[in-house]
Design an enzyme around this catalytic site. Structure first.
Site, PDB file in Angstrom:
ATOM      1  N   ASP A   1       0.792  -1.252   0.000  1.00 14.14           N
ATOM      2  CA  ASP A   1       0.000   0.000   0.000  1.00 14.14           C
ATOM      3  C   ASP A   1       0.820   1.296   0.000  1.00 14.14           C
ATOM      4  O   ASP A   1       0.465   2.251   0.710  1.00 14.14           O
ATOM      5  CB  ASP A   1      -0.939   0.018   1.218  1.00 14.14           C
ATOM      6  CG  ASP A   1      -2.008  -1.070   1.183  1.00 14.14           C
ATOM      7  OD1 ASP A   1      -1.926  -1.953   0.310  1.00 14.14           O
ATOM      8  OD2 ASP A   1      -2.911  -1.036   2.037  1.00 14.14           O
TER       9      ASP A   1
ATOM     10  N   ASP B   1      -4.642  -0.712  -1.642  1.00 12.41           N
ATOM     11  CA  ASP B   1      -5.980  -0.487  -1.137  1.00 12.41           C
ATOM     12  C   ASP B   1      -6.759   0.081  -2.337  1.00 12.41           C
ATOM     13  O   ASP B   1      -6.292   1.022  -2.987  1.00 12.41           O
ATOM     14  CB  ASP B   1      -5.908   0.537   0.008  1.00 12.41           C
ATOM     15  CG  ASP B   1      -6.818   0.201   1.168  1.00 12.41           C
ATOM     16  OD1 ASP B   1      -7.202  -0.972   1.316  1.00 12.41           O
ATOM     17  OD2 ASP B   1      -7.149   1.128   1.935  1.00 12.41           O
TER      18      ASP B   1
ATOM     19  N   HIS C   1     -15.984   1.126   6.358  1.00  7.17           N
ATOM     20  CA  HIS C   1     -14.536   1.370   6.406  1.00  7.17           C
ATOM     21  C   HIS C   1     -14.258   2.869   6.229  1.00  7.17           C
ATOM     22  O   HIS C   1     -13.326   3.401   6.821  1.00  7.17           O
ATOM     23  CB  HIS C   1     -13.883   0.546   5.304  1.00  7.17           C
ATOM     24  CG  HIS C   1     -12.397   0.652   5.203  1.00  7.17           C
ATOM     25  ND1 HIS C   1     -11.538   0.367   6.243  1.00  7.17           N
ATOM     26  CD2 HIS C   1     -11.592   1.006   4.157  1.00  7.17           C
ATOM     27  CE1 HIS C   1     -10.286   0.536   5.836  1.00  7.17           C
ATOM     28  NE2 HIS C   1     -10.289   0.934   4.583  1.00  7.17           N
TER      29      HIS C   1
ATOM     30  N   HIS D   1     -10.448   7.269   1.342  1.00  6.95           N
ATOM     31  CA  HIS D   1      -9.083   7.103   0.828  1.00  6.95           C
ATOM     32  C   HIS D   1      -9.054   6.028  -0.252  1.00  6.95           C
ATOM     33  O   HIS D   1      -9.922   5.150  -0.291  1.00  6.95           O
ATOM     34  CB  HIS D   1      -8.124   6.715   1.975  1.00  6.95           C
ATOM     35  CG  HIS D   1      -8.495   5.405   2.618  1.00  6.95           C
ATOM     36  ND1 HIS D   1      -9.446   5.304   3.599  1.00  6.95           N
ATOM     37  CD2 HIS D   1      -8.077   4.138   2.371  1.00  6.95           C
ATOM     38  CE1 HIS D   1      -9.578   4.039   3.964  1.00  6.95           C
ATOM     39  NE2 HIS D   1      -8.769   3.303   3.226  1.00  6.95           N
TER      40      HIS D   1
ATOM     41  N   LYS E   1      -7.175  -4.877  -3.228  1.00  5.06           N
ATOM     42  CA  LYS E   1      -8.010  -5.371  -2.120  1.00  5.06           C
ATOM     43  C   LYS E   1      -9.006  -4.305  -1.696  1.00  5.06           C
ATOM     44  O   LYS E   1      -8.750  -3.112  -1.849  1.00  5.06           O
ATOM     45  CB  LYS E   1      -7.138  -5.769  -0.927  1.00  5.06           C
ATOM     46  CG  LYS E   1      -6.282  -4.624  -0.367  1.00  5.06           C
ATOM     47  CD  LYS E   1      -5.346  -5.117   0.717  1.00  5.06           C
ATOM     48  CE  LYS E   1      -4.380  -4.044   1.186  1.00  5.06           C
ATOM     49  NZ  LYS E   1      -4.978  -2.923   1.884  1.00  5.06           N
TER      50      LYS E   1
ATOM     51  N   CYS F   1      -2.138  -2.433   7.653  1.00  7.93           N
ATOM     52  CA  CYS F   1      -2.067  -3.344   6.504  1.00  7.93           C
ATOM     53  C   CYS F   1      -0.781  -4.159   6.462  1.00  7.93           C
ATOM     54  O   CYS F   1      -0.799  -5.313   6.034  1.00  7.93           O
ATOM     55  CB  CYS F   1      -2.294  -2.567   5.215  1.00  7.93           C
ATOM     56  SG  CYS F   1      -4.005  -1.976   5.120  1.00  7.93           S
TER      57      CYS F   1
END
Ligand code: ZN
Length: 197
Positions: A9, A57, A65, A82, A107, A149
């Site tokens: 990420d 991400d 989320h 985000h 993901k 993450c």
């Protein structure tokens, strides 16, 4: 033994100037790029990875989320908007954008997804399957954020049977306390935390 690098990420929204900036994110991006270039140049002492891969991400509609409009994110379970697909925030940081990743795992399209092992290539190949089919048994993991993450990816990597090494100097955490706790948890889980030689 075949070793791969996972870059977790390293995206604009997680670096300074993004919507969910992690202090030190841009420096991580710079340092990861330096290490990968050293590997590409086969410099003396450079890591000997067979493959380098990255996770992203990659949100379309990730439910709770993202903190709902008008409410404050708690920065534990809910977050500012985000890594929305189609925005520059979802893109890799410019420092790592041109690195020759063998695969990129996306993901969290419609859910929270902290672990890269929840991700899949655009063709739908899950990360664990991809790594195993390429003969990978050992992983170096780095990226953002150490306490979310990176932590989740490293824990899943251990559960999936990989030998895991965390490149701690190439990670950045959201908060000092949760980062310290994450490192302790990873250590207990059997992750080794040493730099590549
Ligand atoms: Zn997210």
């Amino acid at each position: 033994m075949t070793r791969a690098l996972i870059v977790v990420d390293v995206q604009n929204d997680f670096c300074e100037g993004g919507s969910l900036p992690v202090t030190g994110g841009a420096q991580v991006a710079y340092d990861v790029a330096q290490l990968v270039r050293s590997w590409q140049s086969k410099n003396e002492g450079a890591p000997t990875w067979s493959h380098i891969v990255a996770t992203k991400d990659h949100h379309i509609k990730p439910g709770s989320h993202w903190a709902s409009h008008g409410s404050q994110p708690d920065y534990v379970n809910t977050w500012p908007v985000h890594c929305r697909v189609g925005t520059s925030g979802e893109a890799f940081h410019p420092n790592v954008d041109h690195l020759p990743f063998h695969a990129i795992f996306l993901k969290g399209a419609y859910e929270a997804a902290y672990s890269g092992f929840e991700g899949a290539t655009a063709d739908g190949v899950k990360m664990a399957d991809w790594l195993r089919s390429n003969g990978v048994t050992q992983l170096d993991i780095c990226g953002i954020a150490t306490d979310y993450c990176v932590r989740a990816t490293a824990l899943d990597a251990v559960r999936e049977g990989f030998e895991v090494n965390l490149l701690t100097d190439l990670c950045a955490g959201v908060a000092p306390q949760s980062t310290t706790e994450a490192l302790a948890e990873l250590n207990l889980a059997g992750v080794s935390a040493v730099q590549p030689v």
